[in-house]
Design an enzyme around this catalytic site. Structure first.
Site, PDB file in Angstrom:
ATOM      1  CG  ASN A   1       7.337   1.428   5.436  1.00 51.23           C
ATOM      2  OD1 ASN A   1       7.957   0.745   4.633  1.00 51.23           O
ATOM      3  ND2 ASN A   1       6.600   0.911   6.384  1.00 51.23           N
ATOM      4  N   PRO A   2       6.900   5.199   3.052  1.00 48.34           N
ATOM      5  CG  PRO A   2       5.060   5.160   1.642  1.00 48.34           C
ATOM      6  CD  PRO A   2       5.927   4.279   2.472  1.00 48.34           C
TER       7      PRO A   2
ATOM      8  CE1 TYR B   1      -3.474  -2.764   0.583  1.00 51.56           C
ATOM      9  CE2 TYR B   1      -2.130  -3.357   2.480  1.00 51.56           C
ATOM     10  CZ  TYR B   1      -3.149  -3.647   1.602  1.00 51.56           C
ATOM     11  OH  TYR B   1      -3.836  -4.818   1.729  1.00 51.56           O
ATOM     12  CG  HIS B   2       4.400   1.721   0.838  1.00 55.59           C
ATOM     13  ND1 HIS B   2       5.604   1.257   1.331  1.00 55.59           N
ATOM     14  CD2 HIS B   2       3.540   1.730   1.891  1.00 55.59           C
ATOM     15  CE1 HIS B   2       5.483   0.996   2.620  1.00 55.59           C
ATOM     16  NE2 HIS B   2       4.240   1.260   2.984  1.00 55.59           N
TER      17      HIS B   2
HETATM   18  C1  LIG Z   1      -3.013  -0.171   5.358  1.00 55.12           C
HETATM   19  C2  LIG Z   1      -1.856   0.778   5.121  1.00 55.12           C
HETATM   20  C3  LIG Z   1      -0.756   0.755   5.976  1.00 55.12           C
HETATM   21  C4  LIG Z   1       0.300   1.612   5.778  1.00 55.12           C
HETATM   22  N1  LIG Z   1       1.352   1.592   6.642  1.00 55.12           N
HETATM   23  C5  LIG Z   1       2.354   2.478   6.499  1.00 55.12           C
HETATM   24  C6  LIG Z   1       3.426   2.526   7.425  1.00 55.12           C
HETATM   25  O1  LIG Z   1       3.464   1.779   8.382  1.00 55.12           O
HETATM   26  N2  LIG Z   1       4.407   3.439   7.218  1.00 55.12           N
HETATM   27  C7  LIG Z   1       4.412   4.292   6.157  1.00 55.12           C
HETATM   28  O2  LIG Z   1       5.329   5.087   6.018  1.00 55.12           O
HETATM   29  N3  LIG Z   1       3.414   4.240   5.251  1.00 55.12           N
HETATM   30  C8  LIG Z   1       2.389   3.371   5.404  1.00 55.12           C
HETATM   31  N4  LIG Z   1       1.376   3.327   4.497  1.00 55.12           N
HETATM   32  C9  LIG Z   1       1.469   4.220   3.325  1.00 55.12           C
HETATM   33  C10 LIG Z   1       1.081   5.629   3.680  1.00 55.12           C
HETATM   34  O3  LIG Z   1      -0.167   5.635   4.377  1.00 55.12           O
HETATM   35  C11 LIG Z   1       0.954   6.429   2.372  1.00 55.12           C
HETATM   36  O4  LIG Z   1       2.159   6.360   1.645  1.00 55.12           O
HETATM   37  C12 LIG Z   1       0.647   7.890   2.668  1.00 55.12           C
HETATM   38  O5  LIG Z   1      -0.512   8.027   3.462  1.00 55.12           O
HETATM   39  C13 LIG Z   1       0.449   8.633   1.364  1.00 55.12           C
HETATM   40  O6  LIG Z   1       0.154   9.970   1.699  1.00 55.12           O
HETATM   41  P1  LIG Z   1      -0.609  10.898   0.670  1.00 55.12           P
HETATM   42  O7  LIG Z   1      -0.773  12.207   1.346  1.00 55.12           O
HETATM   43  O8  LIG Z   1       0.067  10.832  -0.648  1.00 55.12           O
HETATM   44  O9  LIG Z   1      -2.021  10.219   0.458  1.00 55.12           O
HETATM   45  P2  LIG Z   1      -3.151   9.867   1.528  1.00 55.12           P
HETATM   46  O10 LIG Z   1      -2.580   9.662   2.894  1.00 55.12           O
HETATM   47  O11 LIG Z   1      -3.952   8.768   0.897  1.00 55.12           O
HETATM   48  O12 LIG Z   1      -4.004  11.209   1.605  1.00 55.12           O
HETATM   49  C14 LIG Z   1      -4.917  11.556   0.618  1.00 55.12           C
HETATM   50  C15 LIG Z   1      -6.117  12.154   1.296  1.00 55.12           C
HETATM   51  O13 LIG Z   1      -6.966  12.698   0.308  1.00 55.12           O
HETATM   52  C16 LIG Z   1      -8.285  12.222   0.483  1.00 55.12           C
HETATM   53  N5  LIG Z   1      -8.856  12.115  -0.848  1.00 55.12           N
HETATM   54  C17 LIG Z   1      -8.484  11.280  -1.841  1.00 55.12           C
HETATM   55  N6  LIG Z   1      -9.226  11.493  -2.931  1.00 55.12           N
HETATM   56  C18 LIG Z   1     -10.072  12.501  -2.636  1.00 55.12           C
HETATM   57  C19 LIG Z   1     -11.079  13.156  -3.368  1.00 55.12           C
HETATM   58  N7  LIG Z   1     -11.347  12.846  -4.648  1.00 55.12           N
HETATM   59  N8  LIG Z   1     -11.787  14.139  -2.744  1.00 55.12           N
HETATM   60  C20 LIG Z   1     -11.519  14.476  -1.458  1.00 55.12           C
HETATM   61  N9  LIG Z   1     -10.557  13.881  -0.713  1.00 55.12           N
HETATM   62  C21 LIG Z   1      -9.844  12.900  -1.304  1.00 55.12           C
HETATM   63  C22 LIG Z   1      -8.142  10.879   1.178  1.00 55.12           C
HETATM   64  O14 LIG Z   1      -9.310  10.571   1.908  1.00 55.12           O
HETATM   65  C23 LIG Z   1      -6.935  11.128   2.063  1.00 55.12           C
HETATM   66  O15 LIG Z   1      -7.321  11.700   3.294  1.00 55.12           O
HETATM   67  C24 LIG Z   1       0.292   2.495   4.679  1.00 55.12           C
HETATM   68  C25 LIG Z   1      -0.821   2.534   3.833  1.00 55.12           C
HETATM   69  C26 LIG Z   1      -1.884   1.690   4.061  1.00 55.12           C
HETATM   70  C27 LIG Z   1      -3.098   1.762   3.155  1.00 55.12           C
END
Ligand SMILES: Cc1cc2nc3c(=O)[nH]c(=O)nc-3n(C[C@H](O)[C@H](O)[C@H](O)COP(=O)(O)OP(=O)(O)OC[C@H]3O[C@@H](n4cnc5c(N)ncnc54)[C@H](O)[C@@H]3O)c2cc1C
Length: 338
Positions: free
Chosen positions: A317-318, A272-273
């Site tokens: 991890n990201p 999930y990265h």
């Molecule tokens: C089960 C799981 C476990 C994980 N464990 C780890 C870990 O232990 N360590 C680690 O470093 N990383 C972990 N990760 C990865 C990490 O969570 C992600 O890399 C990180 O959250 C990405 O950040 P982001 O801001 O790019 O996206 P996100 O965190 O996904 O943020 C995007 C946000 O935008 C919102 N959004 C999306 N589309 C829309 C839309 N169309 N309209 C309105 N809102 C929207 C979403 O609801 C979310 O709140 C894990 C991921 C998962 C799924």
């Protein structure tokens, strides 16, 4: 920022979300902060090459145009940030035209360069139950540098205090009553996938093709084969060896490169990265979506700040990298004249 509440301190070893760590402390103090919960963004509002706002649907089904006073910062993650750009006509011309989406800005890299940390699994049955003192069934990790010429680790493992046989069971392996697992993981994968739309309807989810193990040098699959072998060496050493009854999967009879590679790829899973789908790059990078200041190339009034801007995967991890992108975005936005 209010740091008096105990759960805001990283030093207490409690894990908190970005929302709890960054938003909660300021939520009541910022008159210029308004949060729309359960609100879905589905299209950007453009005026020529300038982003003016975002169209959203609230939890009550109301559609609104939220106008940006200064600029739009897209941070919907590596799936929805490129998806929003594509549905707004920003992306590869051929893909948009094929779906009948009017092209606002031909930007070929949107959705390309889909990255992940794929990992495989090796599982052992243990002599008995594992002590129940685990916080999350995967409390330990291991970074290995196979190639001493490399500046950082090129193989990573999580160590699970459970028999993690979800995927191996599909190949006929059985889940032992008690067990532990190691998951060889590719910190710097070379395969590149892509995300693309299959419909002009924003409610249809995009397609994700991770293209795992497709790099020409077979680097990614070889990393997993090395990982399985290194995991076996660790398992043969004390104190772990004394806990283990037998290797369940792939099984001690699987030893050759080709067999190990086939097993490793068949049971591999995402961790999930997803990242990389709006990658940052220099002006001569034809597939770069944002410039080094996170601005979408060729447009004004819009930046991307999330995992989608990673040009390559960080070995770890990201999440920490995502938070750094967010903090950098704050500096860039705050530091530029309006
Ligand atoms: C089960 C799981 C476990 C994980 N464990 C780890 C870990 O232990 N360590 C680690 O470093 N990383 C972990 N990760 C990865 C990490 O969570 C992600 O890399 C990180 O959250 C990405 O950040 P982001 O801001 O790019 O996206 P996100 O965190 O996904 O943020 C995007 C946000 O935008 C919102 N959004 C999306 N589309 C829309 C839309 N169309 N309209 C309105 N809102 C929207 C979403 O609801 C979310 O709140 C894990 C991921 C998962 C799924």
């Amino acid at each position: 920022m209010n740091l008096t509440k105990p759960y805001y301190h990283p030093e207490d070893n409690k894990r908190s979300s970005a929302s709890v760590a960054y938003l909660h402390p300021v939520m009541d103090d910022r008159p210029n902060l308004r949060i729309f919960l359960e609100t879905w963004a589905f299209r950007l509002e453009l005026d020529g090459a300038r982003a003016e706002g975002v169209h959203v649907r609230t939890k009550d089904g109301e559609e609104l145009l939220v106008r940006a006073r200064h600029e739009v910062v897209l941070c919907a993650g590596a799936v929805d940030s490129p998806r929003l750009l594509l549905h707004s006509g920003i992306g590869p011309r051929a893909q948009l035209e094929a779906l009948g989406i009017p092209v606002a800005h031909d930007l070929p890299g949107v959705g390309e360069n889909l990255l992940d940390h794929p990992e495989s699994v090796i599982v052992w049955e243990t002599n008995g139950p594992i002590p129940e003192n685990s916080a999350m069934d995967s409390d330990a990790g291991l970074f290995v540098r196979r190639d001493p010429q490399q500046p950082g680790p090129d193989l990573m493992f999580h160590f699970y205090q459970i028999p993690f046989t979800d995927n191996p069971e599909r190949l006929g392996y059985e889940r032992p009553a008690y067990g532990v697992s190691m998951t060889p993981n590719i910190p710097k994968p070379r395969s590149r996938g892509r995300l693309y739309l299959t419909s002009a309807d924003p409610s249809v989810k995009p397609a994700l093709d991770f293209s795992y193990f497709t790099d020409e040098e077979d680097y990614d699959a070889r990393t997993l084969v090395d990982g399985l072998r290194i995991a076996r060496r660790i398992a043969a050493s004390e104190p772990l060896a004394g806990w283990l009854k037998r290797e369940v999967c792939p099984g001690p009879e699987i030893v050759g490169d080709a067999e190990l590679s086939e097993y490793a790829r068949k049971v591999a899973h995402t961790v999930y990265h997803p990242a990389g789908t709006c990658r940052m790059g220099a002006a001569d990078d034809a597939l770069a979506v944002v410039d080094p200041r996170l601005r979408v190339r060729g447009l004004s009034g819009i930046r991307v700040a999330d995992a989608s801007v990673f040009p390559a995967m960080p070995a770890v991890n990201p999440m920490i990298g995502v938070l750094m992108v967010g903090e950098k975005a704050v500096d860039l936005i705050g530091g530029e004249s309006r």
